[in-house]
Motif scaffolding. Structure first.
Motif, PDB file in Angstrom:
ATOM      1  N   TYR A  79       0.820  -1.209   0.000  1.00  0.00           N
ATOM      2  CA  TYR A  79       0.000   0.000   0.000  1.00  0.00           C
ATOM      3  C   TYR A  79       0.859   1.266   0.000  1.00  0.00           C
ATOM      4  O   TYR A  79       0.478   2.267  -0.623  1.00  0.00           O
ATOM      5  CB  TYR A  79      -0.976  -0.006   1.179  1.00  0.00           C
ATOM      6  N   ASP A  80       1.990   1.234   0.682  1.00  0.00           N
ATOM      7  CA  ASP A  80       2.902   2.383   0.635  1.00  0.00           C
ATOM      8  C   ASP A  80       3.400   2.605  -0.783  1.00  0.00           C
ATOM      9  O   ASP A  80       3.502   3.751  -1.247  1.00  0.00           O
ATOM     10  CB  ASP A  80       4.085   2.173   1.579  1.00  0.00           C
ATOM     11  N   SER A  81       3.710   1.531  -1.497  1.00  0.00           N
ATOM     12  CA  SER A  81       4.174   1.632  -2.871  1.00  0.00           C
ATOM     13  C   SER A  81       3.077   2.219  -3.765  1.00  0.00           C
ATOM     14  O   SER A  81       3.333   3.107  -4.587  1.00  0.00           O
ATOM     15  CB  SER A  81       4.589   0.252  -3.379  1.00  0.00           C
ATOM     16  N   LYS A  82       1.855   1.719  -3.588  1.00  0.00           N
ATOM     17  CA  LYS A  82       0.732   2.256  -4.374  1.00  0.00           C
ATOM     18  C   LYS A  82       0.505   3.735  -4.055  1.00  0.00           C
ATOM     19  O   LYS A  82       0.252   4.537  -4.959  1.00  0.00           O
ATOM     20  CB  LYS A  82      -0.541   1.466  -4.092  1.00  0.00           C
ATOM     21  N   PHE A  83       0.602   4.089  -2.772  1.00  0.00           N
ATOM     22  CA  PHE A  83       0.410   5.476  -2.370  1.00  0.00           C
ATOM     23  C   PHE A  83       1.476   6.376  -2.997  1.00  0.00           C
ATOM     24  O   PHE A  83       1.167   7.448  -3.524  1.00  0.00           O
ATOM     25  CB  PHE A  83       0.455   5.586  -0.841  1.00  0.00           C
ATOM     26  N   ALA A  88       3.189  10.396  -6.932  1.00  0.00           N
ATOM     27  CA  ALA A  88       4.048  10.814  -8.040  1.00  0.00           C
ATOM     28  C   ALA A  88       3.209  11.147  -9.273  1.00  0.00           C
ATOM     29  O   ALA A  88       3.486  12.124  -9.978  1.00  0.00           O
ATOM     30  CB  ALA A  88       5.053   9.710  -8.369  1.00  0.00           C
ATOM     31  N   ARG A  89       2.184  10.356  -9.513  1.00  0.00           N
ATOM     32  CA  ARG A  89       1.303  10.619 -10.668  1.00  0.00           C
ATOM     33  C   ARG A  89       0.566  11.950 -10.499  1.00  0.00           C
ATOM     34  O   ARG A  89       0.425  12.714 -11.454  1.00  0.00           O
ATOM     35  CB  ARG A  89       0.313   9.469 -10.807  1.00  0.00           C
ATOM     36  N   MET A  90       0.090  12.213  -9.274  1.00  0.00           N
ATOM     37  CA  MET A  90      -0.591  13.488  -9.025  1.00  0.00           C
ATOM     38  C   MET A  90       0.373  14.660  -9.192  1.00  0.00           C
ATOM     39  O   MET A  90       0.000  15.705  -9.753  1.00  0.00           O
ATOM     40  CB  MET A  90      -1.191  13.488  -7.619  1.00  0.00           C
ATOM     41  N   ASP A  91       1.603  14.504  -8.714  1.00  0.00           N
ATOM     42  CA  ASP A  91       2.596  15.572  -8.896  1.00  0.00           C
ATOM     43  C   ASP A  91       2.864  15.819 -10.382  1.00  0.00           C
ATOM     44  O   ASP A  91       2.982  16.970 -10.809  1.00  0.00           O
ATOM     45  CB  ASP A  91       3.901  15.205  -8.188  1.00  0.00           C
ATOM     46  N   LYS A  96       1.999  19.081 -15.305  1.00  0.00           N
ATOM     47  CA  LYS A  96       1.464  19.224 -16.669  1.00  0.00           C
ATOM     48  C   LYS A  96       0.363  20.286 -16.710  1.00  0.00           C
ATOM     49  O   LYS A  96       0.281  21.067 -17.660  1.00  0.00           O
ATOM     50  CB  LYS A  96       0.913  17.881 -17.174  1.00  0.00           C
ATOM     51  N   SER A  97      -0.473  20.333 -15.687  1.00  0.00           N
ATOM     52  CA  SER A  97      -1.534  21.331 -15.633  1.00  0.00           C
ATOM     53  C   SER A  97      -0.953  22.744 -15.565  1.00  0.00           C
ATOM     54  O   SER A  97      -1.423  23.661 -16.259  1.00  0.00           O
ATOM     55  CB  SER A  97      -2.426  21.061 -14.420  1.00  0.00           C
ATOM     56  N   ALA A  98       0.063  22.915 -14.747  1.00  0.00           N
ATOM     57  CA  ALA A  98       0.706  24.229 -14.647  1.00  0.00           C
ATOM     58  C   ALA A  98       1.372  24.603 -15.966  1.00  0.00           C
ATOM     59  O   ALA A  98       1.316  25.770 -16.408  1.00  0.00           O
ATOM     60  CB  ALA A  98       1.734  24.231 -13.521  1.00  0.00           C
ATOM     61  N   LEU A  99       1.988  23.636 -16.630  1.00  0.00           N
ATOM     62  CA  LEU A  99       2.634  23.881 -17.919  1.00  0.00           C
ATOM     63  C   LEU A  99       1.612  24.282 -18.971  1.00  0.00           C
ATOM     64  O   LEU A  99       1.831  25.242 -19.731  1.00  0.00           O
ATOM     65  CB  LEU A  99       3.407  22.634 -18.361  1.00  0.00           C
ATOM     66  N   ILE A 100       0.488  23.583 -19.007  1.00  0.00           N
ATOM     67  CA  ILE A 100      -0.561  23.925 -19.978  1.00  0.00           C
ATOM     68  C   ILE A 100      -1.152  25.292 -19.675  1.00  0.00           C
ATOM     69  O   ILE A 100      -1.403  26.088 -20.588  1.00  0.00           O
ATOM     70  CB  ILE A 100      -1.644  22.820 -19.993  1.00  0.00           C
ATOM     71  N   SER A 101      -1.386  25.586 -18.398  1.00  0.00           N
ATOM     72  CA  SER A 101      -1.912  26.904 -18.021  1.00  0.00           C
ATOM     73  C   SER A 101      -0.943  28.012 -18.440  1.00  0.00           C
ATOM     74  O   SER A 101      -1.367  29.070 -18.927  1.00  0.00           O
ATOM     75  CB  SER A 101      -2.154  26.974 -16.516  1.00  0.00           C
ATOM     76  N   LYS A 102       0.339  27.747 -18.260  1.00  0.00           N
ATOM     77  CA  LYS A 102       1.349  28.730 -18.652  1.00  0.00           C
ATOM     78  C   LYS A 102       1.336  28.937 -20.170  1.00  0.00           C
ATOM     79  O   LYS A 102       1.413  30.070 -20.660  1.00  0.00           O
ATOM     80  CB  LYS A 102       2.726  28.251 -18.197  1.00  0.00           C
TER      81      LYS A 102
END
Length: 132
Positions: A79-83, A88-91, A96-102
């Motif tokens: 579960y720690d590995s999945k977390f 990391a995926r959310m980061d 990517k969201s910040a890059l697209i917004s920019k």
């Protein structure tokens, strides 16, 4: 245990205590302790409780607990590995969201109008646009 044997034992204990109370009042505590110890020893031999391997039982319980601890640790690590993977995926998605917004902020007026026009297209219009 046989019912008559139990009755005989109980009567013997009662008579023994009564005799001690009558003749030796200064040894009452010692007598009761001796009778209780004798009864416990008799009961232990009667039920073969000396055959119980306490150390073996303790080792069996400790090994069972150790295997459960290992299993719990494996589940925790999983579960720690999945977390950590989700974090990391959310980061990455935040980056990517910040890059697209920019990049959207750098668009000129005509490009913003084209994006707005594309967002307002229906499904059929999008299919026609993609085919051309």
């Amino acid at each position: 245990m046989n019912k008559t044997l139990k009755t005989i034992l109980i009567v013997a204990v009662i008579i023994g205590v009564a005799v001690l109370l009558i003749f030796r009042s200064d040894l009452i505590g010692q007598a009761i302790a001796a009778l209780a110890g004798g009864f416990a020893a008799f009961k232990a031999k009667l039920f073969n409780s000396s055959k119980i391997d306490v150390e073996g039982e303790i080792e069996a319980i400790e090994s069972e607990h150790e295997s459960k601890r290992k299993n719990w640790q494996l589940i925790r690590d999983e579960y720690d590995s999945k977390f950590n993977a989700l974090k990391a995926r959310m980061d990455y998605l935040d980056y990517k969201s910040a890059l697209i917004s920019k990049q959207l902020g750098k668009l000129d007026v005509s490009e913003k109008e084209a994006l707005k026009k594309n967002a307002d297209l229906s499904d059929d219009e999008l299919l026609d646009w993609l085919r051309n």
